[in-house]
Design an enzyme around this catalytic site. Sequence first.
Site, PDB file in Angstrom:
ATOM      1  N   HIS A  75       0.847  -1.194   0.000  1.00  0.00           N
ATOM      2  CA  HIS A  75       0.000   0.000   0.000  1.00  0.00           C
ATOM      3  C   HIS A  75       0.878   1.239   0.000  1.00  0.00           C
ATOM      4  O   HIS A  75       1.483   1.592   1.013  1.00  0.00           O
ATOM      5  CB  HIS A  75      -0.929   0.027   1.213  1.00  0.00           C
ATOM      6  CG  HIS A  75      -2.006   1.061   1.103  1.00  0.00           C
ATOM      7  ND1 HIS A  75      -3.305   0.757   0.753  1.00  0.00           N
ATOM      8  CD2 HIS A  75      -1.988   2.407   1.279  1.00  0.00           C
ATOM      9  CE1 HIS A  75      -4.023   1.868   0.724  1.00  0.00           C
ATOM     10  NE2 HIS A  75      -3.239   2.887   1.031  1.00  0.00           N
ATOM     11  N   HIS A  77       1.453   5.339  -2.145  1.00  0.00           N
ATOM     12  CA  HIS A  77       0.978   6.363  -3.077  1.00  0.00           C
ATOM     13  C   HIS A  77       2.195   7.035  -3.695  1.00  0.00           C
ATOM     14  O   HIS A  77       2.685   8.053  -3.195  1.00  0.00           O
ATOM     15  CB  HIS A  77       0.099   7.389  -2.358  1.00  0.00           C
ATOM     16  CG  HIS A  77      -1.210   6.848  -1.870  1.00  0.00           C
ATOM     17  ND1 HIS A  77      -2.376   6.962  -2.596  1.00  0.00           N
ATOM     18  CD2 HIS A  77      -1.527   6.181  -0.737  1.00  0.00           C
ATOM     19  CE1 HIS A  77      -3.369   6.391  -1.931  1.00  0.00           C
ATOM     20  NE2 HIS A  77      -2.870   5.903  -0.793  1.00  0.00           N
ATOM     21  N   GLN A 171      -9.465   9.228  -5.359  1.00  0.00           N
ATOM     22  CA  GLN A 171      -9.176   9.831  -4.062  1.00  0.00           C
ATOM     23  C   GLN A 171     -10.319  10.694  -3.542  1.00  0.00           C
ATOM     24  O   GLN A 171     -10.570  10.742  -2.335  1.00  0.00           O
ATOM     25  CB  GLN A 171      -7.894  10.665  -4.152  1.00  0.00           C
ATOM     26  CG  GLN A 171      -7.511  11.408  -2.880  1.00  0.00           C
ATOM     27  CD  GLN A 171      -7.101  10.494  -1.748  1.00  0.00           C
ATOM     28  OE1 GLN A 171      -5.963  10.071  -1.661  1.00  0.00           O
ATOM     29  NE2 GLN A 171      -8.044  10.173  -0.855  1.00  0.00           N
ATOM     30  N   HIS A 234      -9.613   1.557  -0.273  1.00  0.00           N
ATOM     31  CA  HIS A 234      -9.427   2.275   0.991  1.00  0.00           C
ATOM     32  C   HIS A 234     -10.745   2.117   1.740  1.00  0.00           C
ATOM     33  O   HIS A 234     -11.751   2.747   1.395  1.00  0.00           O
ATOM     34  CB  HIS A 234      -9.162   3.755   0.742  1.00  0.00           C
ATOM     35  CG  HIS A 234      -7.779   4.061   0.282  1.00  0.00           C
ATOM     36  ND1 HIS A 234      -7.232   3.512  -0.852  1.00  0.00           N
ATOM     37  CD2 HIS A 234      -6.833   4.890   0.808  1.00  0.00           C
ATOM     38  CE1 HIS A 234      -6.001   3.987  -0.997  1.00  0.00           C
ATOM     39  NE2 HIS A 234      -5.731   4.820  -0.009  1.00  0.00           N
ATOM     40  N   GLU A 237     -11.466   3.739   6.655  1.00  0.00           N
ATOM     41  CA  GLU A 237     -10.325   4.427   7.261  1.00  0.00           C
ATOM     42  C   GLU A 237     -10.855   5.553   8.142  1.00  0.00           C
ATOM     43  O   GLU A 237     -10.709   6.738   7.860  1.00  0.00           O
ATOM     44  CB  GLU A 237      -9.371   4.968   6.195  1.00  0.00           C
ATOM     45  CG  GLU A 237      -8.050   5.445   6.771  1.00  0.00           C
ATOM     46  CD  GLU A 237      -7.085   5.948   5.717  1.00  0.00           C
ATOM     47  OE1 GLU A 237      -5.955   6.319   6.085  1.00  0.00           O
ATOM     48  OE2 GLU A 237      -7.442   5.991   4.521  1.00  0.00           O
ATOM     49  N   ASP A 333       2.500   3.393   2.770  1.00  0.00           N
ATOM     50  CA  ASP A 333       1.400   4.310   2.488  1.00  0.00           C
ATOM     51  C   ASP A 333       1.885   5.644   1.937  1.00  0.00           C
ATOM     52  O   ASP A 333       1.641   5.968   0.787  1.00  0.00           O
ATOM     53  CB  ASP A 333       0.521   4.514   3.720  1.00  0.00           C
ATOM     54  CG  ASP A 333      -0.873   5.040   3.353  1.00  0.00           C
ATOM     55  OD1 ASP A 333      -1.123   5.324   2.165  1.00  0.00           O
ATOM     56  OD2 ASP A 333      -1.711   5.158   4.249  1.00  0.00           O
ATOM     57  N   TRP A 339      -0.621  13.730   3.936  1.00  0.00           N
ATOM     58  CA  TRP A 339      -1.173  12.862   4.966  1.00  0.00           C
ATOM     59  C   TRP A 339      -0.151  12.469   6.021  1.00  0.00           C
ATOM     60  O   TRP A 339      -0.514  12.118   7.137  1.00  0.00           O
ATOM     61  CB  TRP A 339      -1.743  11.582   4.333  1.00  0.00           C
ATOM     62  CG  TRP A 339      -2.963  11.819   3.524  1.00  0.00           C
ATOM     63  CD1 TRP A 339      -4.268  11.728   3.929  1.00  0.00           C
ATOM     64  CD2 TRP A 339      -3.013  12.221   2.148  1.00  0.00           C
ATOM     65  NE1 TRP A 339      -5.122  12.036   2.895  1.00  0.00           N
ATOM     66  CE2 TRP A 339      -4.374  12.342   1.785  1.00  0.00           C
ATOM     67  CE3 TRP A 339      -2.047  12.483   1.181  1.00  0.00           C
ATOM     68  CZ2 TRP A 339      -4.786  12.715   0.511  1.00  0.00           C
ATOM     69  CZ3 TRP A 339      -2.447  12.851  -0.096  1.00  0.00           C
ATOM     70  CH2 TRP A 339      -3.812  12.966  -0.424  1.00  0.00           C
TER      71      TRP A 339
END
Length: 443
Positions: A75, A77, A171, A234, A237, A333, A339
Amino acid sequence: MSTQLFTNAHIATGMPHSTAATTAVPQDILVEDGRFAEIGPDLPARLEAQGRDMSSAPVTDLGGRLVCPPFCDTHLHLDYAYTARKPGATNSSGTLFEGIQRWSETKSDLSIEDVKSRARTAIRHELLHGVQFIRSHADVTDPNLTSLRALLELREELKDVVTIQIVSFPQEGMYSYAGPHGEAGADLVEEGLRMGADCVGGIPHFEQCRELGERSMHTVVKLATRYGRLIDVHCDETDDPNSRYVELLSSLAYRAGIGVRTTASHTCSLGSADNAYFFHLTELLQAAHVNFACAPTENLYLQGRQDTFPKRRGITRVKELTEAGINVSLGQDSMQDPWYPLGNGNMMIILDYVLHLAQMMSFEEIDDALKFLTVDGATTMNLGDSYGLEPGRPADFLVLDASSVFDAVYERCAVLRSVREGRTLFTRRETIDSAFDDLIPEA
């Protein structure tokens, strides 16, 4: 035929809950034409007894170090990497939802060259920490599909050194997003699949209402079935114990017969849900054979922001899922994005966090821990026979600066050598402990 021999290695067995997590007797590894030909003790002598002439084959003595399959980051990005310091990208509240808002406001100036440049840097960090398999989400809530185009190019350009799976990921939501020309997120996700993305993504807890979140889960499964792709959502979360999209996703995937090709990422809500609900859910998860991807460092940072004390840890029920026989893998991630301000691609740090947060610290659990980065990651990514230390499979492996799984976890050890299809990608200078022998002799 190209032949190589690696000798004197301890092997991480990869056997769940094994009392012999590491082979006691050093093993040798014979590689032919980029594939494992044989793995076992005393191979040089046995090959000689068989009449094999090995005199011209390169031999590498691994010095009793631990060998395991390459790490999987399930996982990540890549398109977001190193954007945390962009003007307007600062996430003051440290919440998931502000991170999404900051990204939405600052992503308009993306270019393919920019995304590829930042992603290459991130991949380099991951490679140096032993990762050879990455699943990256690409934000498609952008009418130009810039991130997706960039990562598709990079997947092809770097395929000899790293395997990249790409998730067509909305997203800003499948149904909550509306582009400047009326483009819906769901339409852009489908376009991403047509362009070659490996997985269908979703983010149901971010949709404007429960009904749209549920609708997005139906769409995800329909698209995965129509295009023959994997699923990575996702999912839940949030700290809200009533966020139940993992239940719906698992049921739909089970009915479609694609549970093993389905991954629920994050599922932080399970850390807040009560035991009665989780007990009931476990039966469905076991029947569906869905996978879970946990991002412990990021969710520890993002979740629990509305709590004072007691303050939730923000991660899913890794220990309980694992004990129920449900596959769980791990992900970095983020790497310095809106984030999460840190992240360097070192999956041993990620493993360290999850063992602490999930309280999986018995000796048996520690001896079993590398599976989260290796065989469990490969299961999530659906790699099948293209992964693992087995004769006939691609000769992909790591040499770690440890002699056992326990020591590897205990030391958060470095990767000394990374091999892909028999080709050494890099080596790292071995431990400097010997430099201290004269200064501080062992007792």
